[in-house]
Design an enzyme around this catalytic site. Structure first.
Site, PDB file in Angstrom:
ATOM      1  N   HIS A 183       0.845  -1.166   0.002  1.00 29.64           N
ATOM      2  CA  HIS A 183      -0.186  -0.221  -0.071  1.00 29.64           C
ATOM      3  C   HIS A 183       0.711   1.326  -0.003  1.00 29.64           C
ATOM      4  O   HIS A 183       0.418   2.565  -0.581  1.00 29.64           O
ATOM      5  CB  HIS A 183      -0.919  -0.208   1.086  1.00 29.64           C
ATOM      6  CG  HIS A 183      -1.990  -0.977   0.691  1.00 29.64           C
ATOM      7  ND1 HIS A 183      -2.052  -2.655   0.699  1.00 29.64           N
ATOM      8  CD2 HIS A 183      -3.467  -0.689   0.078  1.00 29.64           C
ATOM      9  CE1 HIS A 183      -2.993  -3.112   0.299  1.00 29.64           C
ATOM     10  NE2 HIS A 183      -3.881  -2.250  -0.246  1.00 29.64           N
ATOM     11  N   CYS A 480     -13.117   2.056  -9.198  1.00 28.24           N
ATOM     12  CA  CYS A 480     -12.174   2.638  -8.138  1.00 28.24           C
ATOM     13  C   CYS A 480     -10.698   1.888  -8.093  1.00 28.24           C
ATOM     14  O   CYS A 480     -10.073   2.138  -7.402  1.00 28.24           O
ATOM     15  CB  CYS A 480     -12.393   2.829  -6.853  1.00 28.24           C
ATOM     16  SG  CYS A 480     -13.289   1.348  -5.919  1.00 28.24           S
TER      17      CYS A 480
HETATM   18  C1  PEP Z   1      -9.551  -2.798  -5.790  1.00 31.63           C
HETATM   19  O1  PEP Z   1      -9.426  -4.131  -5.400  1.00 31.63           O
HETATM   20  O2  PEP Z   1      -9.706  -2.434  -6.932  1.00 31.63           O
HETATM   21  C2  PEP Z   1      -9.475  -1.722  -4.899  1.00 31.63           C
HETATM   22  C3  PEP Z   1      -9.745  -0.600  -5.245  1.00 31.63           C
HETATM   23  O3  PEP Z   1      -9.378  -1.853  -3.494  1.00 31.63           O
HETATM   24  P1  PEP Z   1      -7.767  -2.199  -3.030  1.00 31.63           P
HETATM   25  O4  PEP Z   1      -6.908  -2.135  -4.047  1.00 31.63           O
HETATM   26  O5  PEP Z   1      -7.724  -1.080  -1.882  1.00 31.63           O
HETATM   27  O6  PEP Z   1      -7.764  -3.645  -2.634  1.00 31.63           O
END
Ligand code: PEP
Ligand code: MG
Length: 553
Positions: A183, A480
């Site tokens: 992250h 997203c």
């Molecule tokens: C996804 O899985 O596309 C998402 C936006 O969530 P994350 O990347 O935080 O798992």
């Protein structure tokens, strides 16, 4: 001197150069014992570094237009007698060198704050860790940082909060460890900061202040760069800065396709820094606030106050723009120490801890009084999961006499698409998480480098089914995941019926520009053809002309 190319793994794209600034973490602080005679000198160095950290933070606070108090609190913490007493004991009695003692003393204080009944003080634990790291860097690097000049941060590893905190002057990040889908990498990409991970210990040996070119596209870092390479990297940094300025100057133009369809462009953010960048580039609000990123080092479920303290600076710059805040998506590669033995991921895990869910919902319902807050549920598969969240939100909102925020589900598990006809009856909106959806649909490991094509027909079919169900139910669908800012996938997503794109903060201006270059009718026809193809490569070939138009815009 000849160039020395260090090979790593690309984590955030772009080319940049700057003077190395080492950012020590507990992994790199030298913890060997200092002899009795040298301990007084080590103590002076540690206390001087603590003062240096306080001076630095006071200087930074003065330069800030807002959020000054956060840094000013750090200045006070550096002067805290109990922190200084811990440093004194760890150096004089235990024989830790200055940098290691500063990190250990800050950790001791942070754990003490974590354990206190006073929630406000407990929330300051991460600030103490931060001042400890800053002081340790000064102690280890033997001087003040490079000031406001272009900097390349070098570290063994960094957390997402560290990346958000690095701030002005940061040009690139080069890590000895770390992972490309970690992250910290997501935050770096969101901020538009090139990052390479997995460079090994060799990068830790580059001296403080030396020039280092970081290439986030090839995954390399170059020591002692030649004149030509340096010039290219400097030009790339300038182009990025110009792009940011251009995005700001065009932020008033509407994001409307060539044939007149309005597309909402939101930003993904986990920090106030990202929010401010996104708004400057014209974002209509936030489509994904990844709340769990701030609690990855947590020793317990965050309290309502923890959530409130996280949300306040993120929501403040938004005005009346909406913020879609995701409930904690712990699990998988986002598992804090206190959940190491726990089963489940996302909403499945959160529903096993109803008090933790209530704490977050309380903060969200309270925040919704002053801002347009929406609740997003991660890793949903079953309608009952949405009903459970809604039930708690209704109870909490009723207790306060305020309306229930809109509630949406993330569609990021293929099983959710199988159940989509049931899910759409329970939610106010959907948001497709193409990062997990692609990995899970194609059987890929998200934590490993390599392509993860969201434009694969197998993934596009899931997006098409989701959009079709949302259309029948009369609710909106956003994307997203990273596909929303990918030039191959983005027009296909619009063509399949996605009406909102939520992208990393540094991508907002670019994606709004792309929207203005898309002909939606043509995108619909190409998306329909893409669904019938057999591979990601075939989709890439089909969409090549569309992509050229976007990239030329
Ligand atoms: C996804 O899985 O596309 C998402 C936006 O969530 P994350 O990347 O935080 O798992
Ligand atoms: Mg996800």
């Amino acid at each position: 001197m000849a160039e020395q190319v260090l090979a790593g793994v690309p984590a955030a794209p772009g080319l940049a150069t700057g003077a190395v600034e080492h950012w020590p973490t507990p992994l790199v602080a030298d913890a060997s014992s200092v002899g009795a005679d040298d301990r007084p000198q080590a103590l002076s160095a540690a206390l001087a570094a603590l003062q240096g950290a306080a001076d630095e933070m006071a200087g930074l606070a003065e330069a800030l237009e807002s959020d000054r108090e956060i840094l000013e609190a750090g200045v006070l913490m550096a002067a805290d007698p109990s922190l200084q007493a811990s440093v004194r004991r760890l150096v004089l009695d235990t024989g830790l060198p200055a940098a290691a003692a500063l990190l250990a003393a800050a950790e001791e204080q942070a754990l003490r704050l974590d354990a206190l009944d006073d929630e406000l003080l407990a929330a300051r634990a991460s600030d103490v860790r931060s001042i400890g790291r800053r002081a340790a860097r000064i102690a280890a690097g033997g001087g003040r940082p490079t000031g406001g000049g272009p900097r390349v941060i070098v570290a063994a590893d960094l957390g997402p909060a560290d990346v958000a905190e690095l701030g002005a002057g940061l040009r690139a990040i080069a890590l000895a460890g770390g992972g490309p889908t970690g992250h910290a990498a997501i935050v770096a990409r969101s901020l538009g900061v090139p990052m390479v991970v997995g460079l090994g210990d060799a990068v830790l040996e580059v001296p403080e202040g030396a020039e280092l070119v970081v290439d986030g596209d090839t995954g390399t870092a170059v020591r002692d760069p030649g004149a030509a390479r340096l010039e290219t990297a400097q030009a790339a940094s300038m182009t990025r800065a110009r792009d940011r300025q251009l995005a700001a100057s065009r932020s008033g133009l509407p994001a409307i396709t060539l044939d007149g369809a309005r597309v909402t462009v939101l930003a993904n953010a986990a920090s106030a820094l990202e929010v401010r960048g996104a708004i400057a580039a014209g974002a209509d609000g936030l489509g994904l606030v990844r709340t769990e990123l701030s609690f990855l080092e947590g020793t317990a479920w965050p309290s309502a106050l923890d959530h409130q303290l996280l949300l306040e600076p993120i929501l403040a710059p938004l005005g009346d723009r909406p913020a879609t805040v995701r409930l904690l998506d712990f699990g998988g590669d986002k598992t804090p120490p206190f959940l190491r033995q726990a089963d489940g991921r996302g909403i499945d895990l959160l529903l096993r801890h109803p008090l933790a869910l209530d704490s977050q919902l309380s903060a969200l319902v309270a925040a919704a009084r002053g801002s347009e807050v929406r609740i997003l549920i991660p890793m949903v598969v079953e309608a009952a999961q949405v009903r459970a969240v809604r039930q708690s939100a209704v109870r909490i909102a009723a207790g306060r006499g305020v309306p229930v925020p809109l509630i949406g589900a993330m569609i990021e598990v293929p099983g959710a698409v199988s159940m989509i006809d049931q899910l759409v009856r329970e939610v106010d909106f959907l948001s497709i998480g193409t990062n997990d959806l692609t990995a899970l649909q194609l059987g890929l490991d998200r934590s490993r480098p390599g392509p993860a094509p969201a434009h694969h027909p197998a993934v596009l079919r899931l997006v098409a089914a989701t959009c079709a169900a949302a259309r029948i139910a009369g609710i909106g669908v956003s994307v997203c995941g990273e596909a929303a800012s990918d030039p191959v996938a983005m027009p296909l997503l619009l063509g399949l019926g996605v009406d909102t794109l939520s992208v990393g903060s540094s991508r907002v201006g670019q994606v709004r520009e792309w929207v203005r270059a898309v002909d939606l009718a043509a995108a619909r026809s190409i998306a329909a053809q893409a669904l019938q193809l057999e591979s990601a490569a075939a989709v890439e070939e089909l969409t090549a002309p569309l992509r050229s138009v976007l990239l030329a815009s």
